[in-house]
Design a protein around this motif. Structure first.
Motif, PDB file in Angstrom:
ATOM      1  N   ILE A  44     -20.882 -27.594  -3.559  1.00 49.27           N
ATOM      2  CA  ILE A  44     -22.025 -26.988  -2.866  1.00 49.27           C
ATOM      3  C   ILE A  44     -22.006 -25.468  -2.920  1.00 49.27           C
ATOM      4  CG2 ILE A  44     -22.143 -28.971  -1.313  1.00 49.27           C
ATOM      5  CD1 ILE A  44     -21.121 -27.112   0.931  1.00 49.27           C
ATOM      6  N   GLY A  45     -20.836 -24.864  -3.276  1.00 52.00           N
ATOM      7  CA  GLY A  45     -20.800 -23.424  -3.422  1.00 52.00           C
ATOM      8  C   GLY A  45     -19.709 -22.749  -2.621  1.00 52.00           C
ATOM      9  N   ARG A  46     -19.394 -21.530  -3.059  1.00 51.22           N
ATOM     10  CA  ARG A  46     -18.335 -20.757  -2.391  1.00 51.22           C
ATOM     11  C   ARG A  46     -18.818 -20.202  -1.048  1.00 51.22           C
ATOM     12  NH1 ARG A  46     -15.850 -22.963  -6.816  1.00 51.22           N
ATOM     13  NH2 ARG A  46     -15.995 -21.677  -8.684  1.00 51.22           N
ATOM     14  N   VAL A  47     -20.021 -19.672  -1.010  1.00 52.07           N
ATOM     15  CA  VAL A  47     -20.515 -18.995   0.196  1.00 52.07           C
ATOM     16  C   VAL A  47     -20.652 -19.948   1.389  1.00 52.07           C
ATOM     17  CG1 VAL A  47     -22.431 -17.690   1.190  1.00 52.07           C
ATOM     18  CG2 VAL A  47     -21.606 -17.133  -1.107  1.00 52.07           C
ATOM     19  N   PRO A  48     -21.251 -21.145   1.231  1.00 51.12           N
ATOM     20  CA  PRO A  48     -21.327 -22.061   2.381  1.00 51.12           C
ATOM     21  C   PRO A  48     -19.959 -22.405   2.970  1.00 51.12           C
ATOM     22  CG  PRO A  48     -22.779 -22.806   0.636  1.00 51.12           C
ATOM     23  CD  PRO A  48     -21.953 -21.699   0.054  1.00 51.12           C
ATOM     24  N   VAL A  49     -18.960 -22.559   2.099  1.00 52.73           N
ATOM     25  CA  VAL A  49     -17.606 -22.859   2.571  1.00 52.73           C
ATOM     26  C   VAL A  49     -17.057 -21.691   3.386  1.00 52.73           C
ATOM     27  CG1 VAL A  49     -15.216 -23.182   1.779  1.00 52.73           C
ATOM     28  CG2 VAL A  49     -17.061 -24.540   0.778  1.00 52.73           C
ATOM     29  N   MET A  50     -17.302 -20.472   2.919  1.00 52.29           N
ATOM     30  CA  MET A  50     -16.845 -19.294   3.667  1.00 52.29           C
ATOM     31  C   MET A  50     -17.553 -19.174   5.015  1.00 52.29           C
ATOM     32  SD  MET A  50     -16.218 -16.279   0.851  1.00 52.29           S
ATOM     33  CE  MET A  50     -17.695 -16.464  -0.147  1.00 52.29           C
ATOM     34  N   GLY A 155     -26.035 -12.220   4.654  1.00 52.50           N
ATOM     35  CA  GLY A 155     -26.959 -11.150   4.312  1.00 52.50           C
ATOM     36  C   GLY A 155     -26.768 -10.496   2.965  1.00 52.50           C
ATOM     37  N   SER A 156     -25.545 -10.549   2.403  1.00 58.33           N
ATOM     38  CA  SER A 156     -25.332  -9.711   1.221  1.00 58.33           C
ATOM     39  C   SER A 156     -24.498 -10.329   0.102  1.00 58.33           C
ATOM     40  CB  SER A 156     -24.663  -8.397   1.649  1.00 58.33           C
ATOM     41  OG  SER A 156     -23.391  -8.644   2.228  1.00 58.33           O
ATOM     42  N   MET A 157     -24.099 -11.602   0.230  1.00 58.12           N
ATOM     43  CA  MET A 157     -23.256 -12.187  -0.817  1.00 58.12           C
ATOM     44  C   MET A 157     -24.008 -13.283  -1.564  1.00 58.12           C
ATOM     45  SD  MET A 157     -19.434 -12.126   0.883  1.00 58.12           S
ATOM     46  CE  MET A 157     -18.684 -12.621  -0.660  1.00 58.12           C
ATOM     47  N   LYS A 158     -24.156 -13.106  -2.862  1.00 61.84           N
ATOM     48  CA  LYS A 158     -24.887 -14.035  -3.711  1.00 61.84           C
ATOM     49  C   LYS A 158     -23.949 -15.125  -4.225  1.00 61.84           C
ATOM     50  CE  LYS A 158     -27.750 -14.131  -7.913  1.00 61.84           C
ATOM     51  NZ  LYS A 158     -28.295 -13.314  -9.026  1.00 61.84           N
ATOM     52  N   GLU A 159     -24.397 -16.354  -4.178  1.00 57.53           N
ATOM     53  CA  GLU A 159     -23.582 -17.482  -4.634  1.00 57.53           C
ATOM     54  C   GLU A 159     -23.234 -17.350  -6.120  1.00 57.53           C
ATOM     55  OE1 GLU A 159     -21.213 -20.233  -4.886  1.00 57.53           O
ATOM     56  OE2 GLU A 159     -22.169 -20.138  -2.913  1.00 57.53           O
ATOM     57  N   THR A 160     -21.977 -17.655  -6.459  1.00 54.77           N
ATOM     58  CA  THR A 160     -21.507 -17.515  -7.841  1.00 54.77           C
ATOM     59  C   THR A 160     -21.332 -18.852  -8.560  1.00 54.77           C
ATOM     60  OG1 THR A 160     -19.214 -17.525  -7.056  1.00 54.77           O
ATOM     61  CG2 THR A 160     -20.291 -15.370  -7.327  1.00 54.77           C
ATOM     62  N   LEU A 161     -21.324 -19.960  -7.843  1.00 54.05           N
ATOM     63  CA  LEU A 161     -21.132 -21.259  -8.484  1.00 54.05           C
ATOM     64  C   LEU A 161     -22.395 -21.692  -9.215  1.00 54.05           C
ATOM     65  CD1 LEU A 161     -19.286 -23.788  -8.857  1.00 54.05           C
ATOM     66  CD2 LEU A 161     -20.406 -24.730  -6.812  1.00 54.05           C
ATOM     67  N   GLN A 162     -22.233 -22.075 -10.463  1.00 52.31           N
ATOM     68  CA  GLN A 162     -23.350 -22.579 -11.251  1.00 52.31           C
ATOM     69  C   GLN A 162     -23.506 -24.093 -11.012  1.00 52.31           C
ATOM     70  OE1 GLN A 162     -25.194 -20.377 -13.040  1.00 52.31           O
ATOM     71  NE2 GLN A 162     -23.805 -18.783 -12.246  1.00 52.31           N
ATOM     72  N   ASN A 163     -24.705 -24.597 -11.190  1.00 50.01           N
ATOM     73  CA  ASN A 163     -24.978 -26.041 -11.062  1.00 50.01           C
ATOM     74  C   ASN A 163     -24.530 -26.607  -9.716  1.00 50.01           C
ATOM     75  OD1 ASN A 163     -25.898 -26.100 -13.811  1.00 50.01           O
ATOM     76  ND2 ASN A 163     -23.747 -26.162 -14.470  1.00 50.01           N
ATOM     77  N   ARG A 164     -24.986 -25.977  -8.659  1.00 51.34           N
ATOM     78  CA  ARG A 164     -24.623 -26.409  -7.309  1.00 51.34           C
ATOM     79  C   ARG A 164     -25.280 -27.741  -6.952  1.00 51.34           C
ATOM     80  NH1 ARG A 164     -26.587 -21.931  -3.419  1.00 51.34           N
ATOM     81  NH2 ARG A 164     -25.615 -23.337  -1.889  1.00 51.34           N
ATOM     82  N   GLN A 165     -24.631 -28.482  -6.075  1.00 49.00           N
ATOM     83  CA  GLN A 165     -25.190 -29.706  -5.523  1.00 49.00           C
ATOM     84  C   GLN A 165     -25.601 -29.479  -4.069  1.00 49.00           C
ATOM     85  OE1 GLN A 165     -22.692 -33.207  -6.022  1.00 49.00           O
ATOM     86  NE2 GLN A 165     -21.650 -32.288  -7.780  1.00 49.00           N
ATOM     87  N   ARG A 166     -26.550 -30.270  -3.605  1.00 48.85           N
ATOM     88  CA  ARG A 166     -26.883 -30.254  -2.188  1.00 48.85           C
ATOM     89  C   ARG A 166     -25.801 -31.011  -1.421  1.00 48.85           C
ATOM     90  NH1 ARG A 166     -32.030 -28.881  -0.691  1.00 48.85           N
ATOM     91  NH2 ARG A 166     -31.819 -30.139   1.194  1.00 48.85           N
ATOM     92  N   PHE A 167     -25.531 -30.543  -0.211  1.00 51.14           N
ATOM     93  CA  PHE A 167     -24.502 -31.209   0.590  1.00 51.14           C
ATOM     94  C   PHE A 167     -24.939 -32.628   0.944  1.00 51.14           C
ATOM     95  CE2 PHE A 167     -22.887 -32.605   4.714  1.00 51.14           C
ATOM     96  CZ  PHE A 167     -21.520 -32.574   4.465  1.00 51.14           C
TER      97      PHE A 167
END
Length: 367
Positions: A44-50, A155-167
């Motif tokens: 689902i991505g790095r940012v949601p986990v953080m 507010g300021s960090m763009k997701e870096t994971l490609q081909n993300r899935q919905r949770f």
């Protein structure tokens, strides 16, 4: 911010014999949650986990003043471990995405520098705030800092994971091969052996400081931070230039020396000298371990590889916390043997890197 004050807070609740659980339960949950944070970071991505990890800090910090029993405190401490189980996994994977290979350890060193400042200056700030305005104010300030982290992430960090899935909840089903990454067994072993001492310090340094007459229980961590900051500015580059394993051999030996210095400490000055050596050693160790893990792991599963390394880290910290609390048992005469035992455990990391790991690598290359 909480670390130096939680032992006394738990004692006031009637839980003096459970000090080892303060770090132990926290790291247990962190370790248990790592496979989930690694899988979610890769899906689902790095940012949601953080964000999730930081939000746990906010909620738990606000709940500490509301607990009134030892059981409730320990239960809250257990669930607070979700924060460390998620936030560093997402952060390290995020950095690995955006940094070139030849500067990987340097970048991890800079991230580790920021982490070290927070981990180590926090206790001094927390101790000061608790002394000035009370421990409840300190808990609220801790929640505020964690909330600022969420604001930055959203507010300021763009997701870096490609081909993300919905949770979806099916992502929380962990297969056996998703628990840890077999390619990073070497970094896992070294991480475990070198972080047992960190769990020990988090658990007994507040009592050790008081035993030596140091009023601010977080002063050790201030000196630790100063040393770590100084070395981290060079540590990552040295690992990128000379290799991960040579730097880890040196840092493991230095960690053992610092434990011996603490065992021999009879004054605040000797204790703080040990803090300086320990900070320098960990400043060398941390970025090299992180970069080594990413080097060896599957590029498609960076989150899993890093989560595996962090499982070993949490296991080391947790066992160090339990072991030190068991040996120390609130009796100052056992401080020295506790530190000597940690020195011996850390020495084995150097032995592993010098004799055992090279043999395994040669065996793997013959197949």
């Amino acid at each position: 911010m909480m670390i130096p004050e939680l032992p006394a807070y738990l004692t006031q609740l009637g839980g003096a014999d459970y000090k080892g659980y303060i770090i132990g339960l926290f790291t247990l949950m962190a370790g248990l949650s790592r496979p989930f944070s690694g899988k979610l970071s890769d899906t689902i991505g790095r940012v949601p986990v953080m964000i999730f990890g930081s939000l746990v800090c906010v909620v738990c910090s606000l709940l500490y003043p509301l607990v009134s029993s030892v059981f409730a405190f320990l239960l809250l401490r257990f669930f607070h471990g979700f924060s460390t189980g998620f936030k560093p996994t997402g952060t390290s994977a995020y950095v690995a995405d955006i940094v070139p290979f030849n500067r990987r350890a340097e970048a991890m060193g800079m991230v580790g520098l920021a982490s070290t400042i927070g981990l180590s200056l926090g206790p001094s700030i927390g101790g000061w705030m608790s002394n000035m305005w009370g421990i409840h104010t300190m808990f609220q300030a801790s929640a505020m800092f964690a909330l600022l982290s969420v604001v930055i992430l959203v507010g300021s960090m763009k997701e870096t994971l490609q081909n993300r899935q919905r949770f979806s909840f099916k992502l929380l089903k962990i297969q056996r091969n998703e628990i840890f990454e077999p390619l990073v067994i070497g970094p896992m072993v070294v991480t475990f052996l070198t972080y047992v001492s960190y769990g020990t310090l988090l658990t007994i340094i507040p009592d050790f400081s008081a035993h030596l007459g140091v009023q601010n229980k977080g002063l050790f961590f201030t000196f630790f931070t100063a040393s770590s900051i100084g070395i981290r500015l060079l540590a990552g580059k040295s690992s990128d230039k000379w290799g991960r394993v040579p730097i880890l051999k040196i840092s493991s030996a230095m960690l053992a020396v610092s434990m011996v210095m603490l065992a021999m400490s009879g004054s605040p000055n000797m204790m703080l000298a040990g803090a300086l050596v320990y900070g320098a050693a960990l400043g060398l160790n941390s970025p090299a371990i992180s970069a080594w893990t990413i080097d060896l792991g599957d590029p498609m599963h960076k989150g899993r590889a890093l989560a595996s390394m962090y499982i070993a880290l949490e296991a080391g910290i947790g066992i160090g916390a339990y072991l030190s609390a068991f040996i120390f048992h609130n009796d100052p005469k056992y401080f020295a043997i506790t530190f000597y035992l940690n020195a011996a455990i850390t020495v084995f990391a150097t032995v592993y890197l010098m004799f055992i790991y090279p043999g395994k690598q040669r065996l793997r290359n013959t197949h």
